[in-house]
Design a protein around this motif. Structure first.
Motif, mmCIF file in Angstrom:
data_model
loop_
_atom_site.group_PDB
_atom_site.id
_atom_site.type_symbol
_atom_site.label_atom_id
_atom_site.label_comp_id
_atom_site.label_asym_id
_atom_site.label_seq_id
_atom_site.Cartn_x
_atom_site.Cartn_y
_atom_site.Cartn_z
ATOM 1 N N VAL A 48 32.727 -5.670 17.821
ATOM 2 C CA VAL A 48 33.514 -4.855 18.754
ATOM 3 C C VAL A 48 34.847 -5.498 19.128
ATOM 4 O O VAL A 48 35.763 -4.796 19.540
ATOM 5 C CB VAL A 48 32.724 -4.510 20.029
ATOM 6 N N ASP A 61 37.551 0.818 17.784
ATOM 7 C CA ASP A 61 38.125 1.961 18.488
ATOM 8 C C ASP A 61 37.308 2.337 19.732
ATOM 9 O O ASP A 61 37.862 2.798 20.733
ATOM 10 C CB ASP A 61 38.206 3.168 17.552
ATOM 11 N N SER A 62 36.005 2.126 19.669
ATOM 12 C CA SER A 62 35.136 2.540 20.767
ATOM 13 C C SER A 62 35.354 1.732 22.043
ATOM 14 O O SER A 62 34.958 2.176 23.128
ATOM 15 C CB SER A 62 33.667 2.429 20.336
ATOM 16 N N VAL A 63 35.972 0.559 21.940
ATOM 17 C CA VAL A 63 36.163 -0.275 23.127
ATOM 18 C C VAL A 63 37.633 -0.565 23.413
ATOM 19 O O VAL A 63 37.955 -1.181 24.441
ATOM 20 C CB VAL A 63 35.394 -1.615 22.995
ATOM 21 N N LYS A 86 30.499 2.269 29.819
ATOM 22 C CA LYS A 86 29.856 3.554 29.583
ATOM 23 C C LYS A 86 28.400 3.315 29.179
ATOM 24 O O LYS A 86 28.064 2.239 28.655
ATOM 25 C CB LYS A 86 30.576 4.283 28.444
ATOM 26 N N GLU A 88 26.936 4.231 26.629
ATOM 27 C CA GLU A 88 26.874 3.897 25.201
ATOM 28 C C GLU A 88 27.271 2.455 24.896
ATOM 29 O O GLU A 88 27.163 2.013 23.750
ATOM 30 C CB GLU A 88 27.736 4.862 24.377
ATOM 31 N N ASP A 89 27.715 1.717 25.887
ATOM 32 C CA ASP A 89 27.978 0.286 25.713
ATOM 33 C C ASP A 89 26.700 -0.542 25.859
ATOM 34 O O ASP A 89 26.723 -1.762 25.623
ATOM 35 C CB ASP A 89 29.000 -0.204 26.739
#
Length: 115
Positions: A48, A61-63, A86, A88-89
């Motif tokens: 990540v 991209d998600s973080v 979130k 999802e983390d």
């Protein structure tokens, strides 16, 4: 041989923050590009955030925009500041090299984001 010990995880509400720490033993730490990985239940481990030995950073991209990776070569430490968390983390977070030789994995630190 470098050994890695992660800490700083916990239970946090959505929108909250945590700061993870990774302590690395051994004098060769500073030559490695380092990264933070996470593994959620039933999913593969993913990278990540990464930081070169010179301090250049890169994020999944998600973080991006929420997480910040940093390192202190003098103290053999790598950090991950996680903001705006979130659900999802939620995962077990590990540190390790971001390129080249993989070091023995530490035990990781659990991050749970839930209300």
């Amino acid at each position: 041989q470098v050994q890695l010990v992660e800490s700083g995880g916990g239970l946090v509400q959505p929108g909250g923050f945590l700061r993870l720490s990774c302590a690395a033993s051994g004098s060769r730490f500073r030559i490695y590009a380092m990264g933070w990985y996470r593994q959620a239940p039933g999913k593969q481990r993913e990278l990540v955030a990464a930081i070169t030995r010179g301090g250049t950073t890169n994020y999944a991209d998600s973080v991006k925009g929420r997480f910040t990776i940093s390192r202190d070569n003098a103290e053999n430490m790598v950090y991950l500041q996680m903001n705006s968390l979130k659900p999802e983390d939620t995962a077990v977070y590990y540190c390790n090299t971001a390129a080249g030789q993989t070091l023995p994995w530490g035990q990781g630190t659990q991050v749970t984001v839930s209300s």
